[in-house]
Design an enzyme around this catalytic site. Structure first.
Site, PDB file in Angstrom:
ATOM      1  N   ASN A   9       2.175   3.249  -3.943  1.00 18.80           N
ATOM      2  CA  ASN A   9       2.637   3.672  -2.620  1.00 18.80           C
ATOM      3  C   ASN A   9       2.059   2.682  -1.614  1.00 18.80           C
ATOM      4  O   ASN A   9       0.872   2.733  -1.320  1.00 18.80           O
ATOM      5  CB  ASN A   9       2.151   5.099  -2.342  1.00 18.80           C
ATOM      6  CG  ASN A   9       2.434   5.545  -0.922  1.00 18.80           C
ATOM      7  OD1 ASN A   9       3.167   4.879  -0.186  1.00 18.80           O
ATOM      8  ND2 ASN A   9       1.854   6.673  -0.532  1.00 18.80           N
ATOM      9  N   TRP A  10       2.928   1.811  -1.127  1.00 14.94           N
ATOM     10  CA  TRP A  10       2.435   0.762  -0.226  1.00 14.94           C
ATOM     11  C   TRP A  10       2.120   1.270   1.177  1.00 14.94           C
ATOM     12  O   TRP A  10       1.570   0.548   1.985  1.00 14.94           O
ATOM     13  CB  TRP A  10       3.472  -0.370  -0.134  1.00 14.94           C
ATOM     14  CG  TRP A  10       3.438  -1.304  -1.299  1.00 14.94           C
ATOM     15  CD1 TRP A  10       2.591  -1.274  -2.370  1.00 14.94           C
ATOM     16  CD2 TRP A  10       4.294  -2.441  -1.497  1.00 14.94           C
ATOM     17  NE1 TRP A  10       2.861  -2.310  -3.217  1.00 14.94           N
ATOM     18  CE2 TRP A  10       3.904  -3.038  -2.701  1.00 14.94           C
ATOM     19  CE3 TRP A  10       5.354  -2.991  -0.771  1.00 14.94           C
ATOM     20  CZ2 TRP A  10       4.535  -4.172  -3.209  1.00 14.94           C
ATOM     21  CZ3 TRP A  10       5.986  -4.116  -1.269  1.00 14.94           C
ATOM     22  CH2 TRP A  10       5.577  -4.701  -2.474  1.00 14.94           C
ATOM     23  N   LYS A  11       2.556   2.497   1.489  1.00 15.48           N
ATOM     24  CA  LYS A  11       2.377   3.034   2.853  1.00 15.48           C
ATOM     25  C   LYS A  11       2.923   2.010   3.861  1.00 15.48           C
ATOM     26  O   LYS A  11       3.915   1.339   3.563  1.00 15.48           O
ATOM     27  CB  LYS A  11       0.907   3.387   3.076  1.00 15.48           C
ATOM     28  CG  LYS A  11       0.369   4.284   1.953  1.00 15.48           C
ATOM     29  CD  LYS A  11      -0.952   4.906   2.223  1.00 15.48           C
ATOM     30  CE  LYS A  11      -1.336   5.781   1.042  1.00 15.48           C
ATOM     31  NZ  LYS A  11      -2.585   6.490   1.230  1.00 15.48           N
ATOM     32  N   HIS A  95       3.956  13.775   0.829  1.00 18.55           N
ATOM     33  CA  HIS A  95       2.646  13.108   0.813  1.00 18.55           C
ATOM     34  C   HIS A  95       1.769  13.731   1.901  1.00 18.55           C
ATOM     35  O   HIS A  95       2.266  14.106   2.966  1.00 18.55           O
ATOM     36  CB  HIS A  95       2.824  11.605   1.059  1.00 18.55           C
ATOM     37  CG  HIS A  95       1.568  10.838   0.812  1.00 18.55           C
ATOM     38  ND1 HIS A  95       0.546  10.777   1.731  1.00 18.55           N
ATOM     39  CD2 HIS A  95       1.139  10.132  -0.268  1.00 18.55           C
ATOM     40  CE1 HIS A  95      -0.446  10.052   1.225  1.00 18.55           C
ATOM     41  NE2 HIS A  95      -0.110   9.660   0.013  1.00 18.55           N
ATOM     42  N   GLU A  97      -0.083  12.510   4.041  1.00 22.37           N
ATOM     43  CA  GLU A  97       0.028  11.863   5.358  1.00 22.37           C
ATOM     44  C   GLU A  97       1.289  12.329   6.079  1.00 22.37           C
ATOM     45  O   GLU A  97       1.300  12.456   7.305  1.00 22.37           O
ATOM     46  CB  GLU A  97       0.001  10.331   5.188  1.00 22.37           C
ATOM     47  CG  GLU A  97      -1.396   9.853   4.786  1.00 22.37           C
ATOM     48  CD  GLU A  97      -1.425   8.594   3.923  1.00 22.37           C
ATOM     49  OE1 GLU A  97      -0.415   7.873   3.848  1.00 22.37           O
ATOM     50  OE2 GLU A  97      -2.492   8.346   3.322  1.00 22.37           O
ATOM     51  N   GLU A 167      -2.895  14.827  -5.402  1.00 21.61           N
ATOM     52  CA  GLU A 167      -3.701  13.925  -4.587  1.00 21.61           C
ATOM     53  C   GLU A 167      -4.635  14.735  -3.697  1.00 21.61           C
ATOM     54  O   GLU A 167      -4.212  15.211  -2.626  1.00 21.61           O
ATOM     55  CB  GLU A 167      -2.796  13.061  -3.698  1.00 21.61           C
ATOM     56  CG  GLU A 167      -1.854  12.159  -4.449  1.00 21.61           C
ATOM     57  CD  GLU A 167      -1.467  10.931  -3.614  1.00 21.61           C
ATOM     58  OE1 GLU A 167      -1.568   9.837  -4.162  1.00 21.61           O
ATOM     59  OE2 GLU A 167      -1.101  11.076  -2.436  1.00 21.61           O
ATOM     60  N   GLY A 173      -7.884   7.024   0.013  1.00 23.94           N
ATOM     61  CA  GLY A 173      -8.367   5.914   0.838  1.00 23.94           C
ATOM     62  C   GLY A 173      -9.845   5.985   1.178  1.00 23.94           C
ATOM     63  O   GLY A 173     -10.322   5.274   2.053  1.00 23.94           O
ATOM     64  N   SER A 213      -7.814   6.942  -4.581  1.00 19.95           N
ATOM     65  CA  SER A 213      -8.777   5.900  -4.941  1.00 19.95           C
ATOM     66  C   SER A 213      -8.721   5.505  -6.426  1.00 19.95           C
ATOM     67  O   SER A 213      -9.752   5.237  -7.043  1.00 19.95           O
ATOM     68  CB  SER A 213     -10.200   6.315  -4.527  1.00 19.95           C
ATOM     69  OG  SER A 213     -10.260   6.523  -3.121  1.00 19.95           O
ATOM     70  N   GLY A 234      -2.499   3.953  -3.856  1.00 20.23           N
ATOM     71  CA  GLY A 234      -2.327   3.357  -2.530  1.00 20.23           C
ATOM     72  C   GLY A 234      -2.929   1.961  -2.504  1.00 20.23           C
ATOM     73  O   GLY A 234      -2.313   0.989  -2.955  1.00 20.23           O
ATOM     74  N   GLY A 235      -4.151   1.859  -2.008  1.00 20.86           N
ATOM     75  CA  GLY A 235      -4.812   0.568  -1.782  1.00 20.86           C
ATOM     76  C   GLY A 235      -4.712  -0.414  -2.945  1.00 20.86           C
ATOM     77  O   GLY A 235      -4.366  -1.588  -2.744  1.00 20.86           O
TER      78      GLY A 235
HETATM   79  P1  13P Z   1      -5.499   5.336  -2.240  1.00 18.56           P
HETATM   80  O1  13P Z   1      -5.207   4.886  -3.658  1.00 18.56           O
HETATM   81  O2  13P Z   1      -5.581   4.197  -1.268  1.00 18.56           O
HETATM   82  O3  13P Z   1      -6.675   6.263  -2.187  1.00 18.56           O
HETATM   83  O4  13P Z   1      -4.228   6.191  -1.756  1.00 18.56           O
HETATM   84  C1  13P Z   1      -3.764   7.215  -2.552  1.00 18.56           C
HETATM   85  C2  13P Z   1      -2.444   7.656  -2.034  1.00 18.56           C
HETATM   86  O5  13P Z   1      -2.343   8.280  -0.988  1.00 18.56           O
HETATM   87  C3  13P Z   1      -1.253   7.298  -2.823  1.00 18.56           C
HETATM   88  O6  13P Z   1      -0.134   8.010  -2.385  1.00 18.56           O
END
Ligand code: 13P
Length: 253
Positions: A9-11, A95, A97, A167, A173, A213, A234-235
């Site tokens: 997930n590149w956000k 998600h 967010e 999640e 993050g 993470s 994510g990251g």
């Molecule tokens: P991180 O891997 O950066 O913690 O993010 C997780 C995430 O929200 C994937 O959708």
């Protein structure tokens, strides 16, 4: 045997140039015989181009969110019909967010899950508790209720194709990962909630990812757990080396 699914997930990261060079690097690094489903979910403006670039590669392209209606006066939104028309195969829904900043609720997530299936998109349904809820020992209740509401009215046939991403909000993050056994406990609970809603066979077919993470260093122990079938990253999905390592880890389970 559930096929592992490793999704990035590149956000809201990367320019178009960065996105296309990532795809070239990733597909160059990935073993063609990769055993996992490997998915990249870029920002919406790059979806069509990345779908084209992914053709003939093991990489699939997913969206990060979508509207629930096919079309209409919804300025700025992207519809399931649009995603289907450009060859997108999956969509992340609910998600944390989106729930936190864009008022997505269990009810709107449920409408979007229905819309996704109506357009042959595989939903990656995100659920997870906040730190406050975990500390109050409400994790099972919160996550269970999110799952029940997301799947309300979803047929047995469709449910089988769904992906759920667990999640925990406090692990996103933050560098704080749930321990593999804590994450597995919640994923097993999610499966038991699905078992209350559907036939055992269906609950066993649904793939459940862990997210929060996830990195090349911890994915092995997470995937070794009985009810964790992949990761939503994510990251660590932003760098082609680290994402390729995650995809390969998913192939050796
Ligand atoms: P991180 O891997 O950066 O913690 O993010 C997780 C995430 O929200 C994937 O959708």
């Amino acid at each position: 045997m559930r096929k592992p699914i490793i999704a990035g997930n590149w956000k809201m990261y990367k320019t178009m140039q960065e996105a296309t060079s990532f795809m070239e690097e990733l597909t160059g690094k990935l073993d063609r015989s990769v055993q996992a489903d490997v998915v990249i979910c870029p920002p919406a403006p790059y979806l069509a181009v990345l779908v084209e670039k992914s053709e003939g590669t093991p990489v699939q392209i997913g969206a990060q969110t979508m509207h629930e209606e096919d079309e209409g006066a919804f300025t700025g939104e992207v519809s399931p019909r649009m995603l289907q028309s450009i060859g997108v195969g999956l969509v992340i829904l609910g998600h944390s967010e989106r729930r936190q900043y864009y008022n997505e609720t269990d009810e709107s997530v449920n409408r979007k899950v229905k819309a996704a299936f109506a357009h042959e998109l595989t939903p990656i349904v995100c659920v997870g508790e906040t730190l406050e809820q975990r500390e109050a020992e409400q994790t099972a209740e919160i996550v269970g209720s999110q799952v029940k509401k997301a799947f309300d009215g979803i047929s047995e046939e469709d449910a089988k194709r769904a992906v759920v991403a667990y999640e925990p909000v406090w692990a996103i993050g933050t560098g704080r990962t749930a321990t593999a056994s804590d994450a597995n406990e919640v994923c097993a609970h999610i499966r038991s909630v699905l078992k209350d809603l559907y036939l055992d066979e269906t609950a066993q077919a649904v793939r459940i990812q862990y997210g929060g993470s996830v990195k090349p260093a911890n994915i092995g122990e997470l995937l070794a757990e009985s009810d964790i079938d992949g990761a939503l990253v994510g990251g660590a999905s932003l760098d082609p080396d680290s994402f390729a390592a995650l995809a390969e880890a998913g192939s050796h389970e």
